[in-house]
Scaffold this motif. Structure first.
Motif, mmCIF file in Angstrom:
data_model
loop_
_atom_site.group_PDB
_atom_site.id
_atom_site.type_symbol
_atom_site.label_atom_id
_atom_site.label_comp_id
_atom_site.label_asym_id
_atom_site.label_seq_id
_atom_site.Cartn_x
_atom_site.Cartn_y
_atom_site.Cartn_z
ATOM 1 N N PHE A 22 0.464 -1.258 0.074
ATOM 2 C CA PHE A 22 -0.550 0.233 -0.278
ATOM 3 C C PHE A 22 1.200 1.082 0.557
ATOM 4 N N GLY A 23 1.536 0.952 0.783
ATOM 5 C CA GLY A 23 2.720 2.401 0.317
ATOM 6 C C GLY A 23 3.679 2.881 -0.537
ATOM 7 N N HIS A 24 3.695 2.110 -1.051
ATOM 8 C CA HIS A 24 4.725 1.387 -2.483
ATOM 9 C C HIS A 24 3.328 2.238 -3.082
ATOM 10 N N LEU A 25 2.214 1.999 -3.114
ATOM 11 C CA LEU A 25 1.014 2.105 -4.487
ATOM 12 C C LEU A 25 1.018 3.301 -3.910
ATOM 13 N N GLU A 26 0.430 3.997 -2.721
ATOM 14 C CA GLU A 26 0.352 5.212 -2.816
ATOM 15 C C GLU A 26 1.862 6.616 -3.269
ATOM 16 N N ARG A 27 2.711 5.998 -2.397
ATOM 17 C CA ARG A 27 3.692 6.932 -2.958
ATOM 18 C C ARG A 27 3.768 7.106 -4.879
ATOM 19 N N LEU A 28 3.307 6.105 -5.372
ATOM 20 C CA LEU A 28 3.428 6.529 -6.979
ATOM 21 C C LEU A 28 1.932 7.101 -7.268
ATOM 22 N N VAL A 29 0.915 6.661 -7.425
ATOM 23 C CA VAL A 29 -0.201 7.988 -6.582
ATOM 24 C C VAL A 29 0.546 9.233 -6.750
#
Length: 94
Positions: free
Chosen positions: A6-13
């Motif tokens: 989730f953290g990786h995906l939030e940073r990508l967003v």
């Protein structure tokens, strides 16, 4: 595993938003997470990006992956991944 994902995906967003793309983390009914990315200037141009750990010890731990499963970019560089996605989703003339 899920929290790292989730953290990786939030940073990508965040990086995708900085490039003018619409992006959000989506959770499927099965609990799988992915980023839905849309070019607001050409809404038919979209992609779903996942983030997965790798079991191979000589590779980085987490990878962003294209919707068809191919590794795109290491998750420790969300800016680099966002640049690749922006390039793929760019409309002609953008």
């Amino acid at each position: 595993m899920g929290d790292d994902n989730f953290g990786h995906l939030e940073r990508l967003v965040s990086e995708l938003g900085a490039r003018g793309l619409l992006a959000r983390v989506v959770r499927t009914q099965s609990g799988r997470l992915f980023v839905r990315v849309i070019n607001p200037n050409a809404t038919s141009l979209s992609e779903n990006v996942t983030c997965r750990p790798t079991a191979v010890s000589d590779l980085p731990d987490w990878w962003y992956c294209w919707s068809w499963g191919e590794r795109m970019h290491t998750a420790d560089d969300p800016a680099g991944a966002a640049t690749k996605v922006a390039r793929v989703l760019a409309a002609v003339g953008e």
